[in-house]
Design a protein around this motif. Structure first.
Motif, mmCIF file in Angstrom:
data_model
loop_
_atom_site.group_PDB
_atom_site.id
_atom_site.type_symbol
_atom_site.label_atom_id
_atom_site.label_comp_id
_atom_site.label_asym_id
_atom_site.label_seq_id
_atom_site.Cartn_x
_atom_site.Cartn_y
_atom_site.Cartn_z
ATOM 1 N N LEU A 53 -13.196 -5.163 -3.361
ATOM 2 C CA LEU A 53 -13.791 -3.712 -3.205
ATOM 3 C C LEU A 53 -14.301 -3.606 -1.856
ATOM 4 C CD1 LEU A 53 -14.448 -1.023 -4.224
ATOM 5 C CD2 LEU A 53 -16.651 -2.093 -4.948
ATOM 6 N N LEU A 54 -14.739 -4.753 -1.337
ATOM 7 C CA LEU A 54 -15.222 -4.734 0.132
ATOM 8 C C LEU A 54 -14.123 -4.537 1.042
ATOM 9 C CD1 LEU A 54 -18.288 -7.520 -0.085
ATOM 10 C CD2 LEU A 54 -18.446 -5.145 0.311
ATOM 11 N N LEU A 55 -13.029 -5.273 0.908
ATOM 12 C CA LEU A 55 -11.959 -5.490 1.771
ATOM 13 C C LEU A 55 -11.427 -3.708 1.612
ATOM 14 C CD1 LEU A 55 -10.358 -8.881 1.207
ATOM 15 C CD2 LEU A 55 -11.649 -7.878 3.046
ATOM 16 N N ALA A 56 -11.120 -3.295 0.425
ATOM 17 C CA ALA A 56 -10.624 -1.888 0.225
ATOM 18 C C ALA A 56 -11.378 -1.012 1.148
ATOM 19 C CB ALA A 56 -10.513 -1.414 -1.276
ATOM 20 N N LEU A 57 -12.768 -1.213 1.245
ATOM 21 C CA LEU A 57 -13.852 -0.213 1.978
ATOM 22 C C LEU A 57 -13.769 -0.707 3.580
ATOM 23 C CD1 LEU A 57 -16.972 -0.520 -0.327
ATOM 24 C CD2 LEU A 57 -15.189 1.679 0.074
ATOM 25 N N ARG A 58 -12.787 -1.654 3.607
ATOM 26 C CA ARG A 58 -12.584 -2.113 5.467
ATOM 27 C C ARG A 58 -13.935 -2.923 5.742
ATOM 28 N NH1 ARG A 58 -7.770 0.494 7.470
ATOM 29 N NH2 ARG A 58 -7.136 2.136 5.967
ATOM 30 N N ASP A 59 -14.435 -3.557 4.950
ATOM 31 C CA ASP A 59 -15.814 -4.108 5.328
ATOM 32 C C ASP A 59 -15.569 -5.694 5.004
ATOM 33 O OD1 ASP A 59 -18.366 -5.368 5.848
ATOM 34 O OD2 ASP A 59 -19.225 -4.212 4.026
ATOM 35 N N ARG A 60 -14.649 -6.358 6.193
ATOM 36 C CA ARG A 60 -14.173 -7.707 5.945
ATOM 37 C C ARG A 60 -15.464 -8.436 6.557
ATOM 38 N NH1 ARG A 60 -9.343 -7.270 10.034
ATOM 39 N NH2 ARG A 60 -10.509 -5.506 10.605
ATOM 40 N N ALA A 61 -16.262 -7.972 7.116
ATOM 41 C CA ALA A 61 -17.462 -8.960 7.451
ATOM 42 C C ALA A 61 -18.329 -8.885 6.195
ATOM 43 C CB ALA A 61 -18.408 -8.259 8.623
#
Length: 182
Positions: A53-61
């Protein structure tokens, strides 16, 4: 540390007896489900879903922080178990490792749901959603902790110790994250 555990024995035994005596059979069944869901495999599924989900939100950090904070804290808790080597209560059916202190389920639930709350806070400006998420995180941690007592897999002080280890490690991870962002 043996002396500390011995001094906690009356409290641990009293809480353990009270929890088991007060629990309806349905709670024991729910505790079994929670306990299995929060083993290494179950938690890995939750973490993987959150990372996706975080990667889908572009929150790699955020995804990387979640992985590092959770798994380093879990490793610390495991190392502490082997350092203290406290025996478990007699019920070993739901024990994941040989040692009791600190409770891995309690530490990992605190780390997992606390870290997810920290990340949700960043992605959700709504006060109502934040309050609901905070309440859900607290209830999930409490339910996992209660499951360990209901199943007699841990002493009360093991569970409290696990929550404290998880919370302290989470606080350190949050502080390091903030420092890295500056």
């Amino acid at each position: 540390m043996t002396e500390l555990f011995a001094s906690l024995a009356p409290l641990d035994e009293a809480v353990g007896r009270a929890v088991v005596q007060a629990a309806p059979a349905a709670w024991i069944d729910a505790a079994r489900v929670l306990s299995v869901a929060h083993t290494a495999r179950g938690v890995a599924v939750i973490v993987a879903g959150a990372v996706a989900l975080l990667l889908a939100l572009r929150d790699r950090a955020g995804a990387l922080w979640l992985l590092m904070a959770f798994y380093s804290g879990a490793a610390l808790n495991h190392a502490l178990k082997h350092l203290f080597q406290r025996p478990r209560p007699q019920q070993l059916e739901y024990a994941v490792t040989d040692f009791a202190f600190p409770s891995g389920h309690a530490a990992q639930a605190t780390l997992l749901y606390g870290a997810l709350l920290v990340l949700l806070w960043r992605h959700t400006p709504s006060r109502a959603w934040r309050a609901a998420a905070a309440a859900a995180a607290v209830l999930l941690v409490m339910a996992v902790c209660a499951s360990r007592l209901l199943l007699q897999a841990h002493w009360f002080s093991d569970v409290v110790g696990g929550v404290l280890v998880g919370a302290a490690w989470l606080a350190l991870a949050v502080a390091l994250r903030r420092a890295a962002r500056r």
